[in-house]
Scaffold this motif. Structure first.
Motif, PDB file in Angstrom:
ATOM      1  N   ILE A  89       0.859  -1.178   0.000  1.00 35.71           N
ATOM      2  CA  ILE A  89       0.000   0.000   0.000  1.00 35.71           C
ATOM      3  C   ILE A  89       0.896   1.228   0.000  1.00 35.71           C
ATOM      4  O   ILE A  89       1.960   1.239   0.618  1.00 35.71           O
ATOM      5  CB  ILE A  89      -0.948   0.001   1.235  1.00 35.71           C
ATOM      6  CG1 ILE A  89      -1.922   1.181   1.181  1.00 35.71           C
ATOM      7  CG2 ILE A  89      -0.154  -0.004   2.528  1.00 35.71           C
ATOM      8  CD1 ILE A  89      -2.970   1.140   2.317  1.00 35.71           C
ATOM      9  N   SER A  90       0.480   2.246  -0.705  1.00 36.73           N
ATOM     10  CA  SER A  90       1.262   3.478  -0.737  1.00 36.73           C
ATOM     11  C   SER A  90       0.313   4.651  -0.935  1.00 36.73           C
ATOM     12  O   SER A  90      -0.884   4.459  -1.172  1.00 36.73           O
ATOM     13  CB  SER A  90       2.296   3.444  -1.872  1.00 36.73           C
ATOM     14  OG  SER A  90       1.654   3.351  -3.137  1.00 36.73           O
ATOM     15  N   ARG A  91       0.842   5.841  -0.818  1.00 33.71           N
ATOM     16  CA  ARG A  91       0.008   7.017  -1.032  1.00 33.71           C
ATOM     17  C   ARG A  91       0.824   8.117  -1.694  1.00 33.71           C
ATOM     18  O   ARG A  91       2.025   8.216  -1.499  1.00 33.71           O
ATOM     19  CB  ARG A  91      -0.628   7.519   0.255  1.00 33.71           C
ATOM     20  CG  ARG A  91       0.324   7.872   1.354  1.00 33.71           C
ATOM     21  CD  ARG A  91      -0.436   8.447   2.552  1.00 33.71           C
ATOM     22  NE  ARG A  91      -1.002   7.432   3.404  1.00 33.71           N
ATOM     23  CZ  ARG A  91      -2.028   7.623   4.234  1.00 33.71           C
ATOM     24  NH1 ARG A  91      -2.604   8.808   4.299  1.00 33.71           N
ATOM     25  NH2 ARG A  91      -2.481   6.668   5.009  1.00 33.71           N
ATOM     26  N   ASP A  92       0.140   8.909  -2.493  1.00 33.55           N
ATOM     27  CA  ASP A  92       0.729  10.098  -3.115  1.00 33.55           C
ATOM     28  C   ASP A  92      -0.019  11.285  -2.532  1.00 33.55           C
ATOM     29  O   ASP A  92      -1.147  11.588  -2.934  1.00 33.55           O
ATOM     30  CB  ASP A  92       0.566  10.031  -4.630  1.00 33.55           C
ATOM     31  CG  ASP A  92       1.240  11.193  -5.347  1.00 33.55           C
ATOM     32  OD1 ASP A  92       1.392  12.275  -4.732  1.00 33.55           O
ATOM     33  OD2 ASP A  92       1.600  11.032  -6.513  1.00 33.55           O
ATOM     34  N   ASN A  93       0.592  11.946  -1.570  1.00 31.48           N
ATOM     35  CA  ASN A  93      -0.096  13.024  -0.873  1.00 31.48           C
ATOM     36  C   ASN A  93      -0.387  14.207  -1.793  1.00 31.48           C
ATOM     37  O   ASN A  93      -1.390  14.900  -1.619  1.00 31.48           O
ATOM     38  CB  ASN A  93       0.720  13.478   0.327  1.00 31.48           C
ATOM     39  CG  ASN A  93       0.755  12.430   1.422  1.00 31.48           C
ATOM     40  OD1 ASN A  93      -0.187  11.652   1.582  1.00 31.48           O
ATOM     41  ND2 ASN A  93       1.840  12.392   2.181  1.00 31.48           N
ATOM     42  N   ALA A  94       0.463  14.416  -2.768  1.00 32.20           N
ATOM     43  CA  ALA A  94       0.232  15.518  -3.698  1.00 32.20           C
ATOM     44  C   ALA A  94      -1.040  15.300  -4.514  1.00 32.20           C
ATOM     45  O   ALA A  94      -1.732  16.250  -4.885  1.00 32.20           O
ATOM     46  CB  ALA A  94       1.434  15.682  -4.623  1.00 32.20           C
ATOM     47  N   LYS A  95      -1.341  14.038  -4.779  1.00 31.94           N
ATOM     48  CA  LYS A  95      -2.543  13.704  -5.549  1.00 31.94           C
ATOM     49  C   LYS A  95      -3.712  13.312  -4.648  1.00 31.94           C
ATOM     50  O   LYS A  95      -4.807  13.010  -5.148  1.00 31.94           O
ATOM     51  CB  LYS A  95      -2.245  12.555  -6.526  1.00 31.94           C
ATOM     52  CG  LYS A  95      -1.242  12.920  -7.604  1.00 31.94           C
ATOM     53  CD  LYS A  95      -1.044  11.770  -8.573  1.00 31.94           C
ATOM     54  CE  LYS A  95      -0.077  12.161  -9.683  1.00 31.94           C
ATOM     55  NZ  LYS A  95       0.145  11.049 -10.651  1.00 31.94           N
ATOM     56  N   ASN A  96      -3.465  13.285  -3.336  1.00 34.18           N
ATOM     57  CA  ASN A  96      -4.503  12.881  -2.374  1.00 34.18           C
ATOM     58  C   ASN A  96      -5.081  11.512  -2.740  1.00 34.18           C
ATOM     59  O   ASN A  96      -6.297  11.296  -2.732  1.00 34.18           O
ATOM     60  CB  ASN A  96      -5.619  13.929  -2.308  1.00 34.18           C
ATOM     61  CG  ASN A  96      -6.191  14.075  -0.906  1.00 34.18           C
ATOM     62  OD1 ASN A  96      -5.482  13.920   0.089  1.00 34.18           O
ATOM     63  ND2 ASN A  96      -7.474  14.382  -0.818  1.00 34.18           N
ATOM     64  N   THR A  97      -4.183  10.608  -3.053  1.00 39.46           N
ATOM     65  CA  THR A  97      -4.568   9.297  -3.572  1.00 39.46           C
ATOM     66  C   THR A  97      -3.788   8.200  -2.860  1.00 39.46           C
ATOM     67  O   THR A  97      -2.599   8.362  -2.563  1.00 39.46           O
ATOM     68  CB  THR A  97      -4.300   9.223  -5.086  1.00 39.46           C
ATOM     69  OG1 THR A  97      -5.113  10.223  -5.745  1.00 39.46           O
ATOM     70  CG2 THR A  97      -4.654   7.862  -5.650  1.00 39.46           C
ATOM     71  N   VAL A  98      -4.484   7.104  -2.600  1.00 38.36           N
ATOM     72  CA  VAL A  98      -3.878   5.925  -1.999  1.00 38.36           C
ATOM     73  C   VAL A  98      -3.889   4.812  -3.044  1.00 38.36           C
ATOM     74  O   VAL A  98      -4.843   4.699  -3.827  1.00 38.36           O
ATOM     75  CB  VAL A  98      -4.659   5.489  -0.742  1.00 38.36           C
ATOM     76  CG1 VAL A  98      -4.029   4.240  -0.122  1.00 38.36           C
ATOM     77  CG2 VAL A  98      -4.683   6.630   0.269  1.00 38.36           C
ATOM     78  N   TYR A  99      -2.851   4.004  -3.028  1.00 38.05           N
ATOM     79  CA  TYR A  99      -2.710   2.940  -4.021  1.00 38.05           C
ATOM     80  C   TYR A  99      -2.579   1.579  -3.352  1.00 38.05           C
ATOM     81  O   TYR A  99      -2.120   1.459  -2.214  1.00 38.05           O
ATOM     82  CB  TYR A  99      -1.475   3.182  -4.888  1.00 38.05           C
ATOM     83  CG  TYR A  99      -1.500   4.472  -5.651  1.00 38.05           C
ATOM     84  CD1 TYR A  99      -0.846   5.601  -5.163  1.00 38.05           C
ATOM     85  CD2 TYR A  99      -2.181   4.571  -6.857  1.00 38.05           C
ATOM     86  CE1 TYR A  99      -0.876   6.801  -5.855  1.00 38.05           C
ATOM     87  CE2 TYR A  99      -2.214   5.772  -7.562  1.00 38.05           C
ATOM     88  CZ  TYR A  99      -1.565   6.867  -7.049  1.00 38.05           C
ATOM     89  OH  TYR A  99      -1.593   8.053  -7.747  1.00 38.05           O
ATOM     90  N   LEU A 100      -2.969   0.567  -4.086  1.00 37.76           N
ATOM     91  CA  LEU A 100      -2.700  -0.817  -3.710  1.00 37.76           C
ATOM     92  C   LEU A 100      -2.113  -1.501  -4.931  1.00 37.76           C
ATOM     93  O   LEU A 100      -2.809  -1.721  -5.927  1.00 37.76           O
ATOM     94  CB  LEU A 100      -3.972  -1.537  -3.249  1.00 37.76           C
ATOM     95  CG  LEU A 100      -3.750  -2.949  -2.722  1.00 37.76           C
ATOM     96  CD1 LEU A 100      -3.042  -2.881  -1.352  1.00 37.76           C
ATOM     97  CD2 LEU A 100      -5.069  -3.699  -2.587  1.00 37.76           C
ATOM     98  N   GLN A 101      -0.825  -1.776  -4.862  1.00 35.74           N
ATOM     99  CA  GLN A 101      -0.152  -2.490  -5.946  1.00 35.74           C
ATOM    100  C   GLN A 101      -0.342  -3.985  -5.714  1.00 35.74           C
ATOM    101  O   GLN A 101       0.076  -4.503  -4.683  1.00 35.74           O
ATOM    102  CB  GLN A 101       1.340  -2.135  -5.969  1.00 35.74           C
ATOM    103  CG  GLN A 101       2.143  -2.873  -7.028  1.00 35.74           C
ATOM    104  CD  GLN A 101       1.745  -2.481  -8.442  1.00 35.74           C
ATOM    105  OE1 GLN A 101       1.564  -1.315  -8.749  1.00 35.74           O
ATOM    106  NE2 GLN A 101       1.614  -3.481  -9.313  1.00 35.74           N
ATOM    107  N   MET A 102      -0.951  -4.649  -6.653  1.00 35.69           N
ATOM    108  CA  MET A 102      -1.273  -6.064  -6.494  1.00 35.69           C
ATOM    109  C   MET A 102      -0.388  -6.882  -7.431  1.00 35.69           C
ATOM    110  O   MET A 102      -0.537  -6.798  -8.650  1.00 35.69           O
ATOM    111  CB  MET A 102      -2.760  -6.286  -6.808  1.00 35.69           C
ATOM    112  CG  MET A 102      -3.675  -5.363  -6.024  1.00 35.69           C
ATOM    113  SD  MET A 102      -5.378  -5.371  -6.598  1.00 35.69           S
ATOM    114  CE  MET A 102      -5.848  -7.021  -6.191  1.00 35.69           C
TER     115      MET A 102
END
Length: 120
Positions: free
Chosen positions: A69-82
């Motif tokens: 799991i990661s997040r890009d605070n500049a984009k206000n987005t959280v990711y889940l790399q599967m």
């Protein structure tokens, strides 16, 4: 507050997908965020939960080492790399916002979910 997941789809076993969760109405860097999944006929399962700072992350046993799991605070987005996807990863995946910065705090907002299907 709104959470919008994207990135689901059909993928072959051992393939990869990256789910995104675009947050609005709040600053996700200030809150713990999580991913859950629910397969047909099964209970909802916690996939990953991260503190607001990303310094403490819990992964479900079934995805440990495969789904960072990661997040890009500049984009206000959280990711889940599967990665290394398996048929048993097939489920609807949900993004959640937690009440506070701790990954142990309760969930107070859920996205609408995105379907992931792993099949050959």
């Amino acid at each position: 507050v709104q959470l919008v997941e994207a990135g689901g789809g059909l993928v072959q076993p051992v393939g990869s997908l990256r789910l995104s969760c675009a947050a609005s109405g709040f600053t996700c860097r200030s809150y713990a965020m999580s991913w859950y999944r629910q397969a047909p006929g099964k209970e909802r399962e916690l996939v990953a939960a991260s503190t607001s700072a990303g310094d403490s992350i819990h992964y479900g046993d079934s995805v440990k080492g495969r789904f960072p799991i990661s997040r890009d605070n500049a984009k206000n987005t959280v990711y889940l790399q599967m990665n290394s996807l398996k048929p048993e990863d097939t489920a609807v995946y949900y993004c959640t916002k937690r009440v506070g910065a701790s990954r142990y705090s309760g969930n107070d907002n859920w996205g609408q979910g995105t379907q992931v299907t792993v099949s050959s």
